[in-house]
Write a protein that holds these residues in place. Sequence first.
Motif, PDB file in Angstrom:
ATOM      1  N   GLN A  91      26.964  -9.726  -5.838  1.00  0.00           N
ATOM      2  CA  GLN A  91      28.273 -10.373  -5.734  1.00  0.00           C
ATOM      3  C   GLN A  91      28.963 -10.404  -7.104  1.00  0.00           C
ATOM      4  OE1 GLN A  91      29.751 -11.744  -2.758  1.00  0.00           O
ATOM      5  NE2 GLN A  91      31.524 -11.663  -4.125  1.00  0.00           N
ATOM      6  N   GLN A  92      28.167 -10.724  -8.120  1.00  0.00           N
ATOM      7  CA  GLN A  92      28.692 -10.783  -9.491  1.00  0.00           C
ATOM      8  C   GLN A  92      29.253  -9.420  -9.909  1.00  0.00           C
ATOM      9  OE1 GLN A  92      25.523 -12.371 -11.934  1.00  0.00           O
ATOM     10  NE2 GLN A  92      26.754 -12.160 -13.777  1.00  0.00           N
ATOM     11  N   MET A  93      28.501  -8.363  -9.560  1.00  0.00           N
ATOM     12  CA  MET A  93      28.908  -6.994  -9.889  1.00  0.00           C
ATOM     13  C   MET A  93      30.262  -6.664  -9.241  1.00  0.00           C
ATOM     14  SD  MET A  93      27.976  -3.949 -11.160  1.00  0.00           S
ATOM     15  CE  MET A  93      28.566  -2.268 -10.949  1.00  0.00           C
TER      16      MET A  93
ATOM     17  N   ASP B 140      36.949  -2.810   3.613  1.00  0.00           N
ATOM     18  CA  ASP B 140      36.733  -4.229   3.946  1.00  0.00           C
ATOM     19  C   ASP B 140      36.811  -5.145   2.727  1.00  0.00           C
ATOM     20  OD1 ASP B 140      36.322  -3.558   6.616  1.00  0.00           O
ATOM     21  OD2 ASP B 140      34.207  -3.078   6.225  1.00  0.00           O
ATOM     22  N   LEU B 141      37.053  -4.565   1.586  1.00  0.00           N
ATOM     23  CA  LEU B 141      37.079  -5.361   0.365  1.00  0.00           C
ATOM     24  C   LEU B 141      38.272  -6.316   0.383  1.00  0.00           C
ATOM     25  CD1 LEU B 141      35.539  -5.336  -2.494  1.00  0.00           C
ATOM     26  CD2 LEU B 141      37.590  -4.161  -3.281  1.00  0.00           C
ATOM     27  N   LYS B 142      38.014  -7.607   0.196  1.00  0.00           N
ATOM     28  CA  LYS B 142      39.102  -8.588   0.271  1.00  0.00           C
ATOM     29  C   LYS B 142      38.745  -9.813  -0.559  1.00  0.00           C
ATOM     30  CE  LYS B 142      40.185 -10.821   4.053  1.00  0.00           C
ATOM     31  NZ  LYS B 142      39.806 -10.784   5.445  1.00  0.00           N
ATOM     32  N   TRP B 143      39.706 -10.360  -1.295  1.00  0.00           N
ATOM     33  CA  TRP B 143      39.461 -11.575  -2.073  1.00  0.00           C
ATOM     34  C   TRP B 143      39.283 -12.761  -1.124  1.00  0.00           C
ATOM     35  CZ3 TRP B 143      37.847 -13.126  -6.557  1.00  0.00           C
ATOM     36  CH2 TRP B 143      38.049 -14.462  -6.958  1.00  0.00           C
TER      37      TRP B 143
ATOM     38  N   ASP C  71      32.546  -8.736  -8.151  1.00  0.00           N
ATOM     39  CA  ASP C  71      33.620  -9.588  -8.684  1.00  0.00           C
ATOM     40  C   ASP C  71      34.098  -9.123 -10.059  1.00  0.00           C
ATOM     41  OD1 ASP C  71      33.469 -11.041  -6.389  1.00  0.00           O
ATOM     42  OD2 ASP C  71      32.286 -12.686  -7.238  1.00  0.00           O
ATOM     43  N   ILE C  72      33.187  -8.610 -10.854  1.00  0.00           N
ATOM     44  CA  ILE C  72      33.578  -8.151 -12.197  1.00  0.00           C
ATOM     45  C   ILE C  72      34.235  -6.770 -12.140  1.00  0.00           C
ATOM     46  CG2 ILE C  72      32.633  -7.338 -14.405  1.00  0.00           C
ATOM     47  CD1 ILE C  72      30.786  -9.708 -14.394  1.00  0.00           C
ATOM     48  N   THR C  73      33.723  -5.898 -11.259  1.00  0.00           N
ATOM     49  CA  THR C  73      34.157  -4.500 -11.284  1.00  0.00           C
ATOM     50  C   THR C  73      35.505  -4.252 -10.591  1.00  0.00           C
ATOM     51  OG1 THR C  73      31.813  -3.976 -11.179  1.00  0.00           O
ATOM     52  CG2 THR C  73      33.301  -2.135 -10.985  1.00  0.00           C
ATOM     53  N   VAL C  74      35.774  -4.975  -9.529  1.00  0.00           N
ATOM     54  CA  VAL C  74      37.006  -4.725  -8.771  1.00  0.00           C
ATOM     55  C   VAL C  74      38.259  -4.832  -9.670  1.00  0.00           C
ATOM     56  CG1 VAL C  74      38.472  -5.524  -6.873  1.00  0.00           C
ATOM     57  CG2 VAL C  74      36.002  -5.254  -6.523  1.00  0.00           C
TER      58      VAL C  74
ATOM     59  N   TYR D 263      34.859 -11.776  -3.956  1.00  0.00           N
ATOM     60  CA  TYR D 263      35.290 -10.782  -2.977  1.00  0.00           C
ATOM     61  C   TYR D 263      34.333 -10.721  -1.796  1.00  0.00           C
ATOM     62  CZ  TYR D 263      38.722  -8.971  -6.253  1.00  0.00           C
ATOM     63  OH  TYR D 263      39.794  -8.839  -7.081  1.00  0.00           O
ATOM     64  N   ASP D 264      34.892 -10.543  -0.605  1.00  0.00           N
ATOM     65  CA  ASP D 264      34.078 -10.110   0.522  1.00  0.00           C
ATOM     66  C   ASP D 264      34.064  -8.595   0.480  1.00  0.00           C
ATOM     67  OD1 ASP D 264      33.670 -12.674   1.464  1.00  0.00           O
ATOM     68  OD2 ASP D 264      35.525 -12.662   2.666  1.00  0.00           O
TER      69      ASP D 264
END
Lengths: 249, 315
Positions: free
Chosen positions: B229-231, B250-253, B233-236, B260-261
């Motif tokens: 999850q951390q990865m 499916d990526l969504k804040w 959140d940082i990479t997006v 992110y989901d």
Amino acid sequence: MNTLFEYLVRLGDDSLILGHRLSEWCGHGPILEEDIAMTNIALDLVGQATSILKYAGEVEGKGRSEDDIAFLRYEREYKNALLVEQPNDDFGVTMMRQFLFDAFRKPLFEQLTQSSDEQLAAIAEKSLKETKYHLKHSAEWVIRLGDGTDESHDRVQSALNDLWRYTDELFFTDEVDADLEAKGIIFSSEELKASWSEMVKNVLNQATLTIPDNGWQHDGGRRGLHSEHLGYILAELQYMQRAYPGMEW
Amino acid sequence: MAELNIQELERRFQEKIDNDIRIEPNDWMPERYRQTLIRQISQHAHSEIVGMLPEGNWITRAPNLRRKAVLLAKVQDEAGHGLYLYSATETLGADREETIDDLHSGKAKYSSIFNYPTLSWADMGAVGWLVDGAAIMNQVPLCRCSYGPYARAMVRVCKEESFHQRQGFEIMMKLAAGSEEQKAMAQDALNRFWWPALMMFGPPDADSKHTAQSMAWKIKRNTNDELRQQMVDITVPQAEMIGLTIPDPDLKWNEEKGGYDFGEIDWDEFWNVVKGNGPCNKERVEARRKAKENGEWVREAANAYAAKQKMKKAS
């Protein structure tokens, strides 16, 4: 002819092409410590090529960068010695090639630290420090392999037999050298050869290896006439620059 | 009596762990703790060494001298990491050569990400940015690992990894700001490496057989899913910043969780690659095995020479 430019290209291409060859070993070395050592030496050589070819571009004055010179010449415009383009083969061949080359570069850089050309002297100063380590490393391996097992002795002797014919070319001179020597920019190649011979005899002696009888020597590299190997090196080296011309990376 | 002693030793050991006191090589430790560490550290060492191959693949084709030098330096760091990680396993009584043989026989694993091919220069960017990025996320908590030598090795490794991650991101940034071909090259690399990079954190917590015990021993400090999850959140935001698209519809804040989901990971692919069916498993292990075989005579010669020198000194 711009003799200093020509000389710098010869000097820089030796570093560039040998650095390329050594980096082919990456991840395939006989022990992990040698993977580290060989990538480290390759890195030094690429660094030398960078500063030498950058200076060559300045001396030439046509606005070419070190990358333009390293990546965008045709085969006949590369001026490295034939020795450095020879294939890696086994670790014995790689170390013998390295030793014969390092034993030439150390006294060469020693001489060039006295060059009347300040920029060249500064490059030589930095490169000399690196080359001393390279020579220590390759000489120790030549001795270890020569005086190790029967197999290692035979392998490294056969490497010496094959590579010996490319050694005289390291001392090749023509009007380029004559002109620069007269200006105090470079120095006598005879003295260089004498230091090289002494170092080589001494190390080969400790390694229980014999200099081959066949005295036939090849040259051509300094005039851009290479073995078949160089074309393949350039195909890899230049791939990105040729496939995507004019882009920044 | 002996039974009681072991129980007492285990109690004291766990007490140290609970009080965040480092375990050192000569301290008593449960056999399973030792084995878990040997497994984990040698896997880590193998990953560094195998990881040299996909990047070594591009050194001779690097597009300019500066990139070539940086890549060489990076791969050299990785060999160095491998060396001190193998040394860390030796402090636990493992033998370096045997550990390496386990890699060659397929018994020991390494990070699956290295079984994917590096097909373009942009892959050097994606590997640095995503793979070293994920490695840092895994390894920063390991600097606080309960086993001293491993924790200390990680401090140095993490410093170098963060340089690797930056150089990778810099390659991507440059490509993303470049020509159409360069942008496409960067996007293609992100598309291929995104999911495998998320798989690097290992199976979901529910399926991870080692996590609970490793957390109790403080070998591990976060679960696989937490780190993943951390990865994300940082990479997006980094991808957005340079104008690349994360290949996940499916990526969504998610405002509520503050993260992110993201879409379902293809765990079948993951297990398939772990089992040896990835695009490059065979080539990677084969290359390492060949390096060892071809180096046999060199190692024999070095030993023979050292023995001769020792004899000479003695006489």
